[in-house]
Design a protein around this motif. Structure first.
Motif, mmCIF file in Angstrom:
data_model
loop_
_atom_site.group_PDB
_atom_site.id
_atom_site.type_symbol
_atom_site.label_atom_id
_atom_site.label_comp_id
_atom_site.label_asym_id
_atom_site.label_seq_id
_atom_site.Cartn_x
_atom_site.Cartn_y
_atom_site.Cartn_z
ATOM 1 N N LEU A 187 0.836 -1.204 0.000
ATOM 2 C CA LEU A 187 0.000 0.000 0.000
ATOM 3 C C LEU A 187 0.871 1.254 0.000
ATOM 4 N N GLU A 230 2.199 1.738 -3.474
ATOM 5 C CA GLU A 230 1.165 2.246 -4.385
ATOM 6 C C GLU A 230 0.908 3.727 -4.153
ATOM 7 N N THR A 231 0.903 4.144 -2.887
ATOM 8 C CA THR A 231 0.700 5.556 -2.565
ATOM 9 C C THR A 231 1.845 6.402 -3.109
ATOM 10 N N GLN A 256 1.470 6.719 -6.837
ATOM 11 C CA GLN A 256 0.433 7.675 -7.216
ATOM 12 C C GLN A 256 0.942 9.105 -7.079
ATOM 13 N N ARG A 257 1.652 9.390 -5.985
ATOM 14 C CA ARG A 257 2.217 10.736 -5.808
ATOM 15 C C ARG A 257 3.182 11.071 -6.947
ATOM 16 N N ARG A 291 -4.185 11.332 0.085
ATOM 17 C CA ARG A 291 -5.179 10.391 0.629
ATOM 18 C C ARG A 291 -4.817 9.011 0.188
ATOM 19 N N ASP A 292 -4.926 8.032 1.093
ATOM 20 C CA ASP A 292 -4.612 6.635 0.760
ATOM 21 C C ASP A 292 -5.846 5.923 0.263
#
Length: 95
Positions: free
Chosen positions: A58, A61-62, A65-66, A94-95
């Motif tokens: 997770l 993935e965060t 995305q950033r 936001r996660d």
């Protein structure tokens, strides 16, 4: 003909298919999908292996995305902001 998947009192998933055959008779066929779902989940976990860390996945993935939405030009940022406002994309951070 209708298909439906519904839980029963035992917690099992049952797929029911009701239809009319060529001779005009109708019938309902039921398939218990609970065993198949349990096997599918077991295979997914086996494929992930013993070293899979969901928290690390997770976090990765965060971070991805950033990175994906960093360095946008003005038009791209405006489009991103519009998609966030519409609820299509999560807001940054936001996660």
């Amino acid at each position: 003909m209708t298909d439906s998947i519904s839980p029963t009192g035992s917690g099992a998933d049952i797929s029911r298919v009701t239809g009319i055959s060529a001779d005009g008779t109708s019938g309902t066929f039921e398939f218990d999908l609970a065993g198949h779902e349990a096997r599918r989940r077991a295979e997914v976990l086996a494929a992930l292996g013993d070293t899979w860390d969901p928290a690390a996945a997770l976090a990765d993935e965060t971070a991805a995305q950033r990175l994906l939405y960093s360095g946008l030009d003005a038009d791209q940022q405006a489009t991103y902001d519009m998609l966030v406002a519409a609820g299509v994309l999560p807001a940054a951070g936001r996660d």
